[in-house]
Scaffold this motif. Structure first.
Motif, PDB file in Angstrom:
ATOM      1  N   VAL A 153      27.120  50.908  75.040  1.00 15.68           N
ATOM      2  CA  VAL A 153      28.095  51.300  76.048  1.00 15.68           C
ATOM      3  C   VAL A 153      28.085  50.216  77.118  1.00 15.68           C
ATOM      4  CG1 VAL A 153      28.684  53.019  77.799  1.00 15.68           C
ATOM      5  CG2 VAL A 153      27.673  53.749  75.635  1.00 15.68           C
ATOM      6  N   TYR A 154      29.254  49.898  77.627  1.00 17.76           N
ATOM      7  CA  TYR A 154      29.369  48.917  78.703  1.00 17.76           C
ATOM      8  C   TYR A 154      29.673  49.634  80.005  1.00 17.76           C
ATOM      9  CZ  TYR A 154      29.697  45.490  75.005  1.00 17.76           C
ATOM     10  OH  TYR A 154      29.422  44.717  73.916  1.00 17.76           O
ATOM     11  N   SER A 155      29.004  49.224  81.060  1.00 14.12           N
ATOM     12  CA  SER A 155      29.321  49.758  82.375  1.00 14.12           C
ATOM     13  C   SER A 155      30.597  49.078  82.869  1.00 14.12           C
ATOM     14  CB  SER A 155      28.163  49.484  83.341  1.00 14.12           C
ATOM     15  OG  SER A 155      28.103  48.103  83.646  1.00 14.12           O
ATOM     16  N   PRO A 156      31.219  49.598  83.920  1.00 13.02           N
ATOM     17  CA  PRO A 156      32.428  48.956  84.437  1.00 13.02           C
ATOM     18  C   PRO A 156      32.225  47.500  84.859  1.00 13.02           C
ATOM     19  CG  PRO A 156      32.216  51.157  85.346  1.00 13.02           C
ATOM     20  CD  PRO A 156      30.949  50.870  84.588  1.00 13.02           C
ATOM     21  N   GLY A 158      30.423  45.437  83.208  1.00  5.56           N
ATOM     22  CA  GLY A 158      30.189  44.646  82.010  1.00  5.56           C
ATOM     23  C   GLY A 158      28.765  44.646  81.503  1.00  5.56           C
ATOM     24  N   GLU A 159      27.865  45.363  82.192  1.00  2.00           N
ATOM     25  CA  GLU A 159      26.477  45.417  81.737  1.00  2.00           C
ATOM     26  C   GLU A 159      26.394  46.258  80.471  1.00  2.00           C
ATOM     27  OE1 GLU A 159      22.090  46.537  83.469  1.00  2.00           O
ATOM     28  OE2 GLU A 159      23.706  46.085  84.854  1.00  2.00           O
ATOM     29  N   LEU A 160      25.516  45.877  79.580  1.00  2.00           N
ATOM     30  CA  LEU A 160      25.383  46.502  78.270  1.00  2.00           C
ATOM     31  C   LEU A 160      24.222  47.490  78.252  1.00  2.00           C
ATOM     32  CD1 LEU A 160      26.047  46.442  75.161  1.00  2.00           C
ATOM     33  CD2 LEU A 160      24.390  44.593  75.016  1.00  2.00           C
ATOM     34  N   TYR A 161      24.474  48.693  77.708  1.00  2.00           N
ATOM     35  CA  TYR A 161      23.438  49.704  77.510  1.00  2.00           C
ATOM     36  C   TYR A 161      23.357  50.011  76.023  1.00  2.00           C
ATOM     37  CZ  TYR A 161      23.765  50.268  82.518  1.00  2.00           C
ATOM     38  OH  TYR A 161      23.770  50.022  83.858  1.00  2.00           O
ATOM     39  N   VAL A 162      22.135  50.033  75.463  1.00  4.94           N
ATOM     40  CA  VAL A 162      21.932  50.235  74.025  1.00  4.94           C
ATOM     41  C   VAL A 162      21.216  51.564  73.806  1.00  4.94           C
ATOM     42  CG1 VAL A 162      20.808  49.338  71.951  1.00  4.94           C
ATOM     43  CG2 VAL A 162      21.766  47.749  73.636  1.00  4.94           C
ATOM     44  N   ASP A 163      21.675  52.317  72.795  1.00  2.00           N
ATOM     45  CA  ASP A 163      21.042  53.557  72.374  1.00  2.00           C
ATOM     46  C   ASP A 163      20.652  53.417  70.907  1.00  2.00           C
ATOM     47  OD1 ASP A 163      20.104  56.126  72.342  1.00  2.00           O
ATOM     48  OD2 ASP A 163      22.085  57.067  72.251  1.00  2.00           O
ATOM     49  N   THR A 164      19.442  53.827  70.556  1.00  2.00           N
ATOM     50  CA  THR A 164      18.929  53.694  69.193  1.00  2.00           C
ATOM     51  C   THR A 164      18.532  55.047  68.650  1.00  2.00           C
ATOM     52  OG1 THR A 164      18.061  51.508  69.746  1.00  2.00           O
ATOM     53  CG2 THR A 164      17.194  52.548  67.773  1.00  2.00           C
ATOM     54  N   TRP A 165      18.859  55.327  67.405  1.00  2.00           N
ATOM     55  CA  TRP A 165      18.385  56.522  66.712  1.00  2.00           C
ATOM     56  C   TRP A 165      18.250  56.206  65.240  1.00  2.00           C
ATOM     57  CZ3 TRP A 165      23.345  55.898  68.363  1.00  2.00           C
ATOM     58  CH2 TRP A 165      24.351  56.056  67.427  1.00  2.00           C
ATOM     59  N   SER A 166      17.386  56.957  64.574  1.00  2.00           N
ATOM     60  CA  SER A 166      17.188  56.719  63.132  1.00  2.00           C
ATOM     61  C   SER A 166      17.467  57.964  62.329  1.00  2.00           C
ATOM     62  CB  SER A 166      15.778  56.227  62.860  1.00  2.00           C
ATOM     63  OG  SER A 166      14.822  57.067  63.422  1.00  2.00           O
TER      64      SER A 166
END
Length: 166
Positions: A153-156, A158-166
Motif C-alpha cells: 500500500v502506498y501512503s499519499p 508515496g511511502e511504501l507499506y508491505v504486508d506479508t502472509w503465508s
C-alpha cells in the motif's frame, strides 16, 4: 489536446491495439499492436491469479512513452514504447517469471513498481512478490522476499507499506 487514444480488441481476441487519433487531422494510427495465434487475455492485470488479466498500459510524459504489458516472449513482461514513433524502445522486464500487475509508475524517477510470480525458483511461483525497476530495465530491486504472499500500500506521500502472509 493533441490526440486521444483507445484500445481495440478485434473479434476472436487474436489482435489487440492501442490506437491514437489526431485531434487536428482525425488520422488514426496503431501505437501498440499485439497478435496471438490463440487468444489475448484483454482483461486488466489485477495481480491476482483468479481474476487478473494480461493487459496493462500507462502513458507517462503525456503519451510520449507507453509502458505496456505483453506476453510476446512467452512470459508476461513490461515493455517501453516510444509514443511518437510507435516502436519498442526496450523490454523492461525479462526472464522466466510473470509480471502480474503494475502498482505504480513514477515518471519523474522513471521507475515502475510491480508484482510478479516465479522470480525466485526456490519459492512457490504462486506467491506474489513486489519489485521496483527502472524504465530502461536496470536496477531491479526486490521489495519483498519472505516465502509468502505479499501486498503493498502506498501512503499519499508515496511511502511504501508491505504486508506479508503465508
Amino acid at each position: 489536446s493533441r490526440s486521444f487514444t483507445f484500445e481495440y480488441n478485434e473479434r476472436a481476441h487474436q489482435r489487440y491495439r492501442v490506437i491514437e487519433v489526431s485531434a487536428t487531422t482525425g488520422q488514426a494510427r496503431a501505437l501498440v499492436e499485439e497478435e496471438a495465434s490463440t487468444f489475448i487475455d484483454y482483461r486488466r492485470a489485477a495481480g491476482t491469479l483468479d481474476g487478473g488479466g494480461r493487459i496493462y498500459r500507462s502513458d507517462p510524459d503525456d503519451g510520449n512513452e507507453i509502458v505496456w504489458l505483453s506476453e510476446r516472449d512467452g512470459w508476461a513482461h513490461l515493455y517501453l514504447y516510444d509514443g511518437k514513433t510507435a516502436t519498442v524502445k526496450n523490454q523492461i522486464t525479462k526472464g522466466e517469471f510473470v509480471v502480474r500487475a503494475v502498482q505504480r509508475v513514477d515518471p519523474v524517477k522513471r521507475q515502475i513498481y510491480f508484482s510478479a510470480g516465479g522470480m525466485d525458483p526456490k519459492q512457490d511461483p504462486y506467491f506474489a512478490h513486489f519489485y521496483r525497476i527502472n524504465f530502461d530495465g536496470t536496477g531491479l530491486t526486490p521489495l519483498t522476499d519472505a516465502p509468502a504472499d505479499h501486498s503493498i500500500v502506498y501512503s499519499p506521500d508515496g511511502e511504501l507499506y508491505v504486508d506479508t502472509w503465508s
